[in-house]
Design an enzyme around this catalytic site. Structure first.
Site, PDB file in Angstrom:
ATOM      1  N   ILE A 136       0.830  -1.216   0.000  1.00 54.97           N
ATOM      2  CA  ILE A 136       0.000   0.000   0.000  1.00 54.97           C
ATOM      3  C   ILE A 136       0.864   1.265   0.000  1.00 54.97           C
ATOM      4  O   ILE A 136       0.409   2.330  -0.438  1.00 54.97           O
ATOM      5  CB  ILE A 136      -0.972  -0.024   1.204  1.00 54.97           C
ATOM      6  CG1 ILE A 136      -2.205   0.818   0.929  1.00 54.97           C
ATOM      7  CG2 ILE A 136      -0.289   0.400   2.494  1.00 54.97           C
ATOM      8  CD1 ILE A 136      -3.344   0.573   1.924  1.00 54.97           C
ATOM      9  N   GLN A 146       9.446  -4.635  11.353  1.00 57.03           N
ATOM     10  CA  GLN A 146       8.256  -5.475  11.135  1.00 57.03           C
ATOM     11  C   GLN A 146       7.061  -4.845  11.842  1.00 57.03           C
ATOM     12  O   GLN A 146       7.105  -4.589  13.050  1.00 57.03           O
ATOM     13  CB  GLN A 146       8.465  -6.909  11.650  1.00 57.03           C
ATOM     14  CG  GLN A 146       7.277  -7.804  11.312  1.00 57.03           C
ATOM     15  CD  GLN A 146       7.451  -9.267  11.751  1.00 57.03           C
ATOM     16  OE1 GLN A 146       8.463  -9.627  12.345  1.00 57.03           O
ATOM     17  NE2 GLN A 146       6.463 -10.081  11.442  1.00 57.03           N
ATOM     18  N   HIS A 197       5.728 -11.970   5.827  1.00 58.61           N
ATOM     19  CA  HIS A 197       5.606 -11.431   4.473  1.00 58.61           C
ATOM     20  C   HIS A 197       6.980 -11.137   3.913  1.00 58.61           C
ATOM     21  O   HIS A 197       7.832 -10.538   4.578  1.00 58.61           O
ATOM     22  CB  HIS A 197       4.727 -10.181   4.442  1.00 58.61           C
ATOM     23  CG  HIS A 197       5.055  -9.171   5.499  1.00 58.61           C
ATOM     24  ND1 HIS A 197       4.685  -9.328   6.821  1.00 58.61           N
ATOM     25  CD2 HIS A 197       5.747  -8.013   5.432  1.00 58.61           C
ATOM     26  CE1 HIS A 197       5.125  -8.290   7.520  1.00 58.61           C
ATOM     27  NE2 HIS A 197       5.775  -7.482   6.696  1.00 58.61           N
ATOM     28  N   LEU A 198       7.155 -11.539   2.678  1.00 55.12           N
ATOM     29  CA  LEU A 198       8.404 -11.320   1.960  1.00 55.12           C
ATOM     30  C   LEU A 198       8.220 -10.090   1.079  1.00 55.12           C
ATOM     31  O   LEU A 198       7.296 -10.052   0.254  1.00 55.12           O
ATOM     32  CB  LEU A 198       8.705 -12.555   1.108  1.00 55.12           C
ATOM     33  CG  LEU A 198      10.023 -12.580   0.348  1.00 55.12           C
ATOM     34  CD1 LEU A 198      11.213 -12.550   1.310  1.00 55.12           C
ATOM     35  CD2 LEU A 198      10.088 -13.841  -0.525  1.00 55.12           C
TER      36      LEU A 198
HETATM   37  P1  5GP Z   1       6.743  -4.657   7.563  1.00 56.62           P
HETATM   38  O1  5GP Z   1       6.926  -3.228   7.993  1.00 56.62           O
HETATM   39  O2  5GP Z   1       5.949  -5.452   8.580  1.00 56.62           O
HETATM   40  O3  5GP Z   1       7.996  -5.341   7.135  1.00 56.62           O
HETATM   41  O4  5GP Z   1       5.875  -4.583   6.244  1.00 56.62           O
HETATM   42  C1  5GP Z   1       4.499  -4.383   6.272  1.00 56.62           C
HETATM   43  C2  5GP Z   1       4.156  -3.795   4.947  1.00 56.62           C
HETATM   44  O5  5GP Z   1       2.756  -3.903   4.798  1.00 56.62           O
HETATM   45  C3  5GP Z   1       4.511  -2.321   4.810  1.00 56.62           C
HETATM   46  O6  5GP Z   1       5.395  -2.155   3.722  1.00 56.62           O
HETATM   47  C4  5GP Z   1       3.175  -1.638   4.634  1.00 56.62           C
HETATM   48  O7  5GP Z   1       3.236  -0.565   3.723  1.00 56.62           O
HETATM   49  C5  5GP Z   1       2.295  -2.764   4.141  1.00 56.62           C
HETATM   50  N1  5GP Z   1       0.887  -2.629   4.509  1.00 56.62           N
HETATM   51  C6  5GP Z   1       0.407  -2.293   5.733  1.00 56.62           C
HETATM   52  N2  5GP Z   1      -0.933  -2.294   5.710  1.00 56.62           N
HETATM   53  C7  5GP Z   1      -1.290  -2.631   4.434  1.00 56.62           C
HETATM   54  C8  5GP Z   1      -2.567  -2.801   3.803  1.00 56.62           C
HETATM   55  O8  5GP Z   1      -3.640  -2.639   4.387  1.00 56.62           O
HETATM   56  N3  5GP Z   1      -2.533  -3.152   2.489  1.00 56.62           N
HETATM   57  C9  5GP Z   1      -1.369  -3.342   1.808  1.00 56.62           C
HETATM   58  N4  5GP Z   1      -1.465  -3.682   0.516  1.00 56.62           N
HETATM   59  N5  5GP Z   1      -0.169  -3.199   2.381  1.00 56.62           N
HETATM   60  C10 5GP Z   1      -0.129  -2.851   3.684  1.00 56.62           C
END
Ligand code: 5GP
Ligand code: ZN
Length: 125
Positions: free
Chosen positions: A43, A105, A111-112
């Site tokens: 997103i 995270q 998630h990759l």
């Molecule tokens: P993390 O920060 O956990 O490694 O990655 C989580 C990712 O999920 C982030 O890059 C963030 O932009 C994405 N993300 C968070 N909420 C959503 C959502 O509701 N939809 C989508 N498509 N991506 C999301």
């Protein structure tokens, strides 16, 4: 599985944003799906290609993954490679797990990240 454990897992999965995306309860821009994995556009993209590849199985993160998940983790990497090939970004891309809050995270369903389509510096921040 005991009733207590079942309640815990049920609550985790019904509360999980990415489980909801897999189930179509939260909208996403789907890139790929098969019986084991789901991929969708991030997103808040950090590169021209920024796709998240997730196992359909709810795994909290890499450090919570178990030996039985090894094949699934490798499979997600190969899904990322296929998407990168289809997007024509094979001159340079990166697959990344952020593991734990200290590494950024923020969603606790493994998630990759697939990032590409621009120059990627090293070391990453
Ligand atoms: P993390 O920060 O956990 O490694 O990655 C989580 C990712 O999920 C982030 O890059 C963030 O932009 C994405 N993300 C968070 N909420 C959503 C959502 O509701 N939809 C989508 N498509 N991506 C999301
Ligand atoms: Zn989940």
């Amino acid at each position: 599985m005991s009733n207590k454990e079942f309640c815990y897992y049920f609550q985790v999965m019904t509360d999980c944003l990415f489980c909801k995306i897999i189930a179509g309860k939260v909208p996403s821009k789907k890139v790929y799906e098969d019986d084991r994995s789901f991929a969708f556009e991030d997103i808040k993209p950090q590169a021209p290609t920024h796709v998240l590849i997730i196992p359909k199985k709810h795994i909290v993160g890499l450090k919570e993954a178990e030996d039985a998940d090894a094949e699934l983790l490798g499979y997600c990497q190969l899904v990322a490679a296929k998407i990168a090939r289809a997007r024509g970004i094979e001159s340079g891309y990166r697959t990344v797990y952020n593991v734990g809050p200290g590494a950024g995270q923020s969603v606790f369903h493994l998630h990759l990240h697939l990032l590409g389509g621009r120059g990627l510096g090293w070391p990453p921040g």
